[in-house]
Design a protein around this motif. Sequence first.
Motif, PDB file in Angstrom:
ATOM      1  N   ALA A 593       0.855  -1.154   0.054  1.00  0.00           N
ATOM      2  CA  ALA A 593      -0.196  -0.018  -0.037  1.00  0.00           C
ATOM      3  C   ALA A 593       0.891   1.208  -0.009  1.00  0.00           C
ATOM      4  O   ALA A 593       2.100   1.425   0.570  1.00  0.00           O
ATOM      5  CB  ALA A 593      -0.942  -0.011   1.128  1.00  0.00           C
ATOM      6  N   GLU A 594       0.297   2.307  -0.526  1.00  0.00           N
ATOM      7  CA  GLU A 594       0.845   3.682  -0.667  1.00  0.00           C
ATOM      8  C   GLU A 594       0.027   4.725  -0.354  1.00  0.00           C
ATOM      9  O   GLU A 594      -1.274   4.694  -1.099  1.00  0.00           O
ATOM     10  CB  GLU A 594       1.749   3.707  -1.984  1.00  0.00           C
ATOM     11  N   ALA A 595       0.378   5.738   0.147  1.00  0.00           N
ATOM     12  CA  ALA A 595      -0.475   6.744   0.464  1.00  0.00           C
ATOM     13  C   ALA A 595       0.078   8.218   0.236  1.00  0.00           C
ATOM     14  O   ALA A 595       1.391   8.112   0.611  1.00  0.00           O
ATOM     15  CB  ALA A 595      -1.168   6.746   1.746  1.00  0.00           C
ATOM     16  N   ALA A 596      -0.270   9.146  -0.088  1.00  0.00           N
ATOM     17  CA  ALA A 596       0.414  10.486  -0.214  1.00  0.00           C
ATOM     18  C   ALA A 596      -0.902  11.505  -0.179  1.00  0.00           C
ATOM     19  O   ALA A 596      -2.042  11.378  -0.405  1.00  0.00           O
ATOM     20  CB  ALA A 596       0.915  10.733  -1.576  1.00  0.00           C
ATOM     21  N   VAL A 613      -4.584   6.864  -1.785  1.00  0.00           N
ATOM     22  CA  VAL A 613      -4.437   5.620  -1.113  1.00  0.00           C
ATOM     23  C   VAL A 613      -4.519   4.542  -2.144  1.00  0.00           C
ATOM     24  O   VAL A 613      -5.733   4.588  -2.744  1.00  0.00           O
ATOM     25  CB  VAL A 613      -5.257   5.256   0.021  1.00  0.00           C
ATOM     26  N   VAL A 614      -3.502   3.722  -2.403  1.00  0.00           N
ATOM     27  CA  VAL A 614      -3.334   2.680  -3.399  1.00  0.00           C
ATOM     28  C   VAL A 614      -2.814   1.309  -3.123  1.00  0.00           C
ATOM     29  O   VAL A 614      -1.969   1.638  -2.192  1.00  0.00           O
ATOM     30  CB  VAL A 614      -2.875   3.222  -4.637  1.00  0.00           C
ATOM     31  N   ALA A 615      -3.311   0.418  -3.067  1.00  0.00           N
ATOM     32  CA  ALA A 615      -2.843  -1.023  -2.849  1.00  0.00           C
ATOM     33  C   ALA A 615      -2.839  -1.922  -3.791  1.00  0.00           C
ATOM     34  O   ALA A 615      -3.560  -1.953  -4.936  1.00  0.00           O
ATOM     35  CB  ALA A 615      -4.168  -1.287  -1.857  1.00  0.00           C
ATOM     36  N   ASN A 640      -3.443  -1.353  -7.883  1.00  0.00           N
ATOM     37  CA  ASN A 640      -4.475  -0.562  -7.620  1.00  0.00           C
ATOM     38  C   ASN A 640      -5.727  -1.417  -7.399  1.00  0.00           C
ATOM     39  O   ASN A 640      -6.813  -1.280  -8.154  1.00  0.00           O
ATOM     40  CB  ASN A 640      -4.628   0.389  -8.786  1.00  0.00           C
ATOM     41  N   VAL A 641      -5.853  -2.106  -6.814  1.00  0.00           N
ATOM     42  CA  VAL A 641      -6.893  -3.379  -6.446  1.00  0.00           C
ATOM     43  C   VAL A 641      -8.206  -2.549  -6.008  1.00  0.00           C
ATOM     44  O   VAL A 641      -9.268  -3.265  -6.350  1.00  0.00           O
ATOM     45  CB  VAL A 641      -6.364  -4.382  -5.434  1.00  0.00           C
ATOM     46  N   LEU A 642      -8.025  -1.468  -5.461  1.00  0.00           N
ATOM     47  CA  LEU A 642      -9.078  -0.828  -4.833  1.00  0.00           C
ATOM     48  C   LEU A 642      -9.735   0.395  -6.114  1.00  0.00           C
ATOM     49  O   LEU A 642     -10.696   1.072  -6.016  1.00  0.00           O
ATOM     50  CB  LEU A 642      -8.992   0.061  -3.703  1.00  0.00           C
ATOM     51  N   PRO A 662      -2.795  11.180 -14.971  1.00  0.00           N
ATOM     52  CA  PRO A 662      -3.525  10.276 -14.294  1.00  0.00           C
ATOM     53  C   PRO A 662      -2.978   8.689 -14.287  1.00  0.00           C
ATOM     54  O   PRO A 662      -2.262   8.355 -15.053  1.00  0.00           O
ATOM     55  CB  PRO A 662      -4.804  10.181 -14.885  1.00  0.00           C
ATOM     56  N   ALA A 663      -3.042   8.210 -13.092  1.00  0.00           N
ATOM     57  CA  ALA A 663      -2.349   6.854 -12.849  1.00  0.00           C
ATOM     58  C   ALA A 663      -3.361   5.713 -13.271  1.00  0.00           C
ATOM     59  O   ALA A 663      -4.714   6.113 -13.507  1.00  0.00           O
ATOM     60  CB  ALA A 663      -2.326   6.513 -11.252  1.00  0.00           C
ATOM     61  N   ALA A 664      -2.886   4.752 -13.548  1.00  0.00           N
ATOM     62  CA  ALA A 664      -3.747   3.469 -14.252  1.00  0.00           C
ATOM     63  C   ALA A 664      -4.853   3.181 -13.096  1.00  0.00           C
ATOM     64  O   ALA A 664      -4.472   3.228 -11.920  1.00  0.00           O
ATOM     65  CB  ALA A 664      -2.922   2.426 -14.616  1.00  0.00           C
ATOM     66  N   GLY A 665      -6.057   2.656 -13.405  1.00  0.00           N
ATOM     67  CA  GLY A 665      -6.992   2.145 -12.793  1.00  0.00           C
ATOM     68  C   GLY A 665      -6.461   0.543 -12.280  1.00  0.00           C
ATOM     69  O   GLY A 665      -5.421   0.202 -12.372  1.00  0.00           O
ATOM     70  N   ARG A 666      -7.514  -0.054 -12.042  1.00  0.00           N
ATOM     71  CA  ARG A 666      -7.154  -1.611 -11.490  1.00  0.00           C
ATOM     72  C   ARG A 666      -6.667  -2.577 -12.765  1.00  0.00           C
ATOM     73  O   ARG A 666      -7.207  -2.158 -13.918  1.00  0.00           O
ATOM     74  CB  ARG A 666      -8.541  -2.209 -10.998  1.00  0.00           C
TER      75      ARG A 666
END
Length: 677
Positions: A593-596, A613-615, A640-642, A662-666
């Motif tokens: 997990a990572e959060a910023a 927050v990404v996991a 990015n399971v969530l 933008p970051a990739a989705g799941r």
Amino acid sequence: MRVVTAAGLAALLIASLPAAAQVPAARAPADTTAHPLGTAVVTATPFAIATADAPFAVSARTRSEAEVGRSAPLTLDEITRGIPGLHVADRENPSQGERITMRGVGWRAGFGVRGVQVLLDGIPLTMADGQAVLNVLDPAFVRRVEVIRGPASVFWGNASGGVLALSTLPEGPGPTARVRQTVGSFGLTKTDAQVALTPGVHAVSAYASFVDQGGYRAHSRFRALRAGVSSRLRLGDGRGIEVVGGIAHVPRAEAPGALSRDLLDADPRQADPRSAGTGAGKTVEQGQLGVTYFDRLGGAAVRATAYGVARALGNALPFGYIDLDRRAGGARLTAEGSAGGIAWGVGAEADLQHDDRTEFANVDGGPGPTARVDQRERATDAAAFARATLPVGPLRLSGGLRYDRIRYSVDDRLGAGDGAGDGARTLHALSPSAGVLLPYAGGRAYARVGTALDAPTTQELGNRPDGQGGFNLGLRPEATVGVEAGAAGRLRHLEYDVAVFAARVDDLLAPYQTEAGGPTFYRNEGATRHAGAEVSLAWSHPAGVSLTAAYTVLDAAFTAGASAGRRVPGVPAHRASGALEWQPGPLRLALEAEAASGYYVDSANTAESAGYVVADVRASHAGWPLGRGVTAVPFVAVQNVLDARYSASVVVNAAGGRYFEPAAGRSWRLGVSLDLR
């Protein structure tokens, strides 16, 4: 250059496969991933400094053969996540590369890396002008990552607000071989192979890979063929030769561009219409080779290194087309030893960079008929440096000094023969450093003051707001003075690394644009202050459970200039990451997990990128024997399971509000390695 590069890649890949088939098999060793350095030697400096003698913040991560076999990272952030102070942001833009900042340094980079020294197998990827490009790097083959987290110009000169050193040479026993296939979301397919041999005291490794991916966003296809070799030939006691090289053929790296807030909210997968409509992207051919001879002479350890780089770039941008032909190289000589209880080291180096740059109008993604800019650009750096460590009771006092002479020159071949665009500038810089170290049972405590020089790159000098050729010679280099104190060590099953730091950056180089989709210009804009703290913990249990965590808090603000009192854009104030791994029998399960926190994206502090927050989840198997010495190691990952929607990176001070990348989705990734031992 293109023909030579492609032929060399193909030959290396083909040669590695039959060699792999001849390697006998053995069961893969247990995972020996390490985080702090322990009793190892820091190789992110020109000198072989033992960790116990390092009075500065340094992190290291070793990826074991088991870890390398059960994953196929595509980007550098996947193998550096969890290192405090270091932020590697994947732009989801293969044309621009990843965005790297160290304690907030390097935030101005619109592409490539600025302000942070990057090394691959001991050879600089950072050129004489201070810019690094990472096209030749395939993260899947990186075995070791070392990071010096504070100012380090005493070691590397220009663009050393921090150091990121990567190594691809396997350190375990051989021979080994691996062929791997990976597929995944967004049309991903990747094939790679590696052979590592350890005949006697020698070691050699060769690898090659091909990747093709459509990309999460529109107009972001990436196709690349990369290969490399690293070897160490020992000729006697303390004497030998190291040879490293790499080549990359990137026929397609599309640039989706950054989005405005409205476009981001409407559809994060779309491309900037200007980028897609003009065929923005690049093609790259790059090759590099480095040779090091090491020996012991008169009680001193001596190392002599020479390297060369050739790069051909075709870069379509919304506002034009750039054709760049680069020849670069350098040489470094160091000697180190001890006398009278004092450990010492001295060295000298020279680096050169020669660019032929031509710029045209962009016509359907290719160059127009008439050159708008045609110039020869040169950058050279000559330096001498020294360090010493003196024991005083339980303390170890250290100091270092480096002198750099950096010269830029430009020959404007469109200057109507009058030399109007020609010019040259020479910079002189002294980079001192001083520190104190207190070793104690199981660890070390330290304090240090260091400096960093960050001169403008040739691209930053060449982008003149008046549209003329030549260089903007009025730009001044950034100057950083930083202090830090910390402690690192091990307490039973727990490894820890804690540091506090502060730095002042003067004559800040800040980017700006005058029109959306136009070129980026640079100006000196006052000063900034960076202060914060870093913590990383790694806990492991013999039952097969491990937990790692890292947290960085950064207070970065302008203290002088037009933006005084505002926050430095592009860097979050809080970043945290963690990973929980469990190994029940042959399975390995991991949750990361990572959060910023949110952060501003412009110097005026009028727009902000939201926090996130990404996991990720990962699973792999130790391997199933297939016979004839072949073991199949399957692995699967969901990123990015969530399915969080966020911007992993930004373009600071972009015109028209087009800041967000933008970051990739799941997404998912599935692969299998065929290992031979």
